[in-house]
Motif scaffolding. Structure first.
Motif, PDB file in Angstrom:
ATOM      1  N   THR A 123      15.695  59.161  52.264  1.00 36.33           N
ATOM      2  CA  THR A 123      15.795  59.589  50.871  1.00 36.33           C
ATOM      3  C   THR A 123      17.207  59.344  50.365  1.00 36.33           C
ATOM      4  N   TRP A 124      17.328  59.258  49.064  1.00 34.85           N
ATOM      5  CA  TRP A 124      18.617  59.079  48.403  1.00 34.85           C
ATOM      6  C   TRP A 124      18.726  60.103  47.294  1.00 34.85           C
ATOM      7  N   CYS A 125      19.949  60.375  46.878  1.00 39.26           N
ATOM      8  CA  CYS A 125      20.227  61.307  45.790  1.00 39.26           C
ATOM      9  C   CYS A 125      20.779  60.492  44.620  1.00 39.26           C
ATOM     10  N   VAL A 126      20.159  60.611  43.469  1.00 32.43           N
ATOM     11  CA  VAL A 126      20.578  59.844  42.292  1.00 32.43           C
ATOM     12  C   VAL A 126      20.688  60.749  41.075  1.00 32.43           C
ATOM     13  N   ALA A 127      21.428  60.278  40.077  1.00 32.60           N
ATOM     14  CA  ALA A 127      21.570  61.026  38.830  1.00 32.60           C
ATOM     15  C   ALA A 127      20.227  61.078  38.102  1.00 32.60           C
ATOM     16  N   ARG A 128      19.946  62.223  37.512  1.00 32.09           N
ATOM     17  CA  ARG A 128      18.726  62.361  36.701  1.00 32.09           C
ATOM     18  C   ARG A 128      18.904  61.568  35.411  1.00 32.09           C
ATOM     19  N   SER A 129      17.847  60.907  34.978  1.00 30.80           N
ATOM     20  CA  SER A 129      17.930  60.092  33.762  1.00 30.80           C
ATOM     21  C   SER A 129      18.228  60.938  32.532  1.00 30.80           C
ATOM     22  N   GLU A 130      17.814  62.194  32.536  1.00 32.54           N
ATOM     23  CA  GLU A 130      18.032  63.054  31.368  1.00 32.54           C
ATOM     24  C   GLU A 130      19.354  63.832  31.430  1.00 32.54           C
ATOM     25  N   ALA A 131      20.150  63.614  32.473  1.00 31.26           N
ATOM     26  CA  ALA A 131      21.426  64.333  32.604  1.00 31.26           C
ATOM     27  C   ALA A 131      22.409  63.874  31.531  1.00 31.26           C
ATOM     28  N   GLY A 132      23.124  64.814  30.989  1.00 29.32           N
ATOM     29  CA  GLY A 132      24.100  64.505  29.958  1.00 29.32           C
ATOM     30  C   GLY A 132      25.354  63.863  30.529  1.00 29.32           C
TER      31      GLY A 132
ATOM     32  N   HIS B  51      24.441  70.852  39.776  1.00 28.60           N
ATOM     33  CA  HIS B  51      24.133  71.608  38.560  1.00 28.60           C
ATOM     34  C   HIS B  51      22.992  70.976  37.764  1.00 28.60           C
ATOM     35  N   GLY B  52      21.973  70.505  38.480  1.00 26.35           N
ATOM     36  CA  GLY B  52      20.775  69.965  37.836  1.00 26.35           C
ATOM     37  C   GLY B  52      20.902  68.533  37.343  1.00 26.35           C
ATOM     38  N   THR B  53      21.977  67.843  37.676  1.00 27.71           N
ATOM     39  CA  THR B  53      22.152  66.469  37.190  1.00 27.71           C
ATOM     40  C   THR B  53      21.646  65.414  38.171  1.00 27.71           C
ATOM     41  N   ALA B  54      21.151  65.839  39.337  1.00 26.17           N
ATOM     42  CA  ALA B  54      20.714  64.873  40.355  1.00 26.17           C
ATOM     43  C   ALA B  54      19.338  65.227  40.889  1.00 26.17           C
ATOM     44  N   THR B  55      18.712  64.249  41.507  1.00 27.43           N
ATOM     45  CA  THR B  55      17.402  64.442  42.118  1.00 27.43           C
ATOM     46  C   THR B  55      17.274  63.556  43.344  1.00 27.43           C
ATOM     47  N   ILE B  56      16.345  63.902  44.214  1.00 26.94           N
ATOM     48  CA  ILE B  56      16.088  63.134  45.436  1.00 26.94           C
ATOM     49  C   ILE B  56      14.989  62.119  45.140  1.00 26.94           C
ATOM     50  N   THR B  57      15.148  60.918  45.704  1.00 30.32           N
ATOM     51  CA  THR B  57      14.146  59.865  45.533  1.00 30.32           C
ATOM     52  C   THR B  57      13.889  59.170  46.868  1.00 30.32           C
ATOM     53  N   ILE B  58      12.704  58.598  47.000  1.00 32.34           N
ATOM     54  CA  ILE B  58      12.390  57.781  48.172  1.00 32.34           C
ATOM     55  C   ILE B  58      12.561  56.300  47.835  1.00 32.34           C
ATOM     56  N   LEU B  59      12.902  56.007  46.583  1.00 31.06           N
ATOM     57  CA  LEU B  59      13.115  54.624  46.157  1.00 31.06           C
ATOM     58  C   LEU B  59      14.566  54.246  46.407  1.00 31.06           C
ATOM     59  N   ASN B  60      14.784  53.207  47.180  1.00 28.26           N
ATOM     60  CA  ASN B  60      16.130  52.777  47.515  1.00 28.26           C
ATOM     61  C   ASN B  60      16.833  52.264  46.257  1.00 28.26           C
ATOM     62  N   PRO B  61      17.934  52.903  45.836  1.00 27.82           N
ATOM     63  CA  PRO B  61      18.617  52.482  44.612  1.00 27.82           C
ATOM     64  C   PRO B  61      19.566  51.296  44.812  1.00 27.82           C
ATOM     65  N   SER B  62      19.678  50.777  46.031  1.00 27.53           N
ATOM     66  CA  SER B  62      20.568  49.642  46.312  1.00 27.53           C
ATOM     67  C   SER B  62      20.154  48.436  45.468  1.00 27.53           C
ATOM     68  N   TYR B  63      21.139  47.596  45.149  1.00 25.29           N
ATOM     69  CA  TYR B  63      20.869  46.392  44.363  1.00 25.29           C
ATOM     70  C   TYR B  63      21.937  45.354  44.691  1.00 25.29           C
ATOM     71  N   GLY B  64      21.552  44.100  44.688  1.00 26.60           N
ATOM     72  CA  GLY B  64      22.506  43.019  44.946  1.00 26.60           C
ATOM     73  C   GLY B  64      23.357  43.306  46.173  1.00 26.60           C
ATOM     74  N   SER B  65      24.676  43.268  45.999  1.00 21.06           N
ATOM     75  CA  SER B  65      25.586  43.530  47.114  1.00 21.06           C
ATOM     76  C   SER B  65      25.968  45.006  47.217  1.00 21.06           C
ATOM     77  N   CYS B  66      25.388  45.832  46.363  1.00 21.96           N
ATOM     78  CA  CYS B  66      25.665  47.283  46.387  1.00 21.96           C
ATOM     79  C   CYS B  66      24.613  47.975  47.244  1.00 21.96           C
ATOM     80  N   THR B  67      25.031  48.439  48.413  1.00 20.80           N
ATOM     81  CA  THR B  67      24.123  49.132  49.316  1.00 20.80           C
ATOM     82  C   THR B  67      24.447  50.620  49.330  1.00 20.80           C
ATOM     83  N   TYR B  68      23.486  51.422  48.913  1.00 16.65           N
ATOM     84  CA  TYR B  68      23.656  52.870  48.934  1.00 16.65           C
ATOM     85  C   TYR B  68      23.480  53.361  50.370  1.00 16.65           C
TER      86      TYR B  68
END
Length: 178
Positions: free
Chosen positions: A32-41, A100-117
């Motif tokens: 799993t990965w932790c990413v910013a929520r799309s609705e976070a300010g 503080h509610g700005t992040a969420t857990i995902t099973i989708l790998n957010p890595s892209y191109g040469s950026c590996t999470y």
């Protein structure tokens, strides 16, 4: 008599498949990965990212200019990398992915191109010694509250169902039926 033997054989195969699938599922730890929520300010994301990067609890070098994850140069992208770095260094503890509610857990790998999470403690640079749980400065993570729930895991894609060994077992089972 032959019909009963086929039923017993089929039932045995079904039991074996269920046991094997259970063993496969039980032995895997879903990444799993932790990413910013799309609705976070933007202000909240920036404050949380500043806190986790400023404390040194996350590796934020890749989102600095000339870093492998600098582009796209957006706050949600940079915050996602920083949040995930902290989360992985916290042994992927769900409580370490809230900010503080700005992040969420995902099973989708957010890595892209040469950026590996990072996807584990070892790829995130090791375990942090003292997790920042928000203390008295208002930054970092929210401490758990009695009766609270952990952040929801994004189960949009059930990638674990595509496990090659599981597929092989299912194909063997289907071939036995025909």
């Amino acid at each position: 008599m032959r019909g009963q033997a086929e039923v017993v054989a089929t039932a045995t195969v079904v039991v074996v498949v269920v046991v094997v699938v259970g063993m496969i599922r039980g032995s895997e730890k879903e990444v799993t990965w932790c990413v910013a929520r799309s609705e976070a300010g933007a202000m909240a994301l920036e404050a949380e990212m500043d806190q986790v990067c400023g404390s040194g609890d996350a590796d934020c070098a890749p989102v600095q200019p000339n870093g492998l994850c600098y582009l796209p140069n957006t706050l949600p992208s940079h915050a996602s990398y920083a949040f995930n770095s902290y989360y992985q260094r916290s042994n992927a503890n769900p409580a370490a992915c809230d900010f503080h509610g700005t992040a969420t857990i995902t099973i989708l790998n957010p890595s892209y191109g040469s950026c590996t999470y990072p996807s584990s403690i070892s790829t995130a640079g090791g375990l942090i010694s003292t997790p920042n749980t928000g203390g008295g400065d208002g930054g970092g993570l929210n401490p758990p509250v009695v009766g609270s729930t952990v952040p929801a895991i994004d189960m949009a894609v059930a990638s674990h169902l595509c496990h090659p060994l599981l597929l092989a077992v299912c194909l063997c089972f289907v071939s036995l039926l025909f």
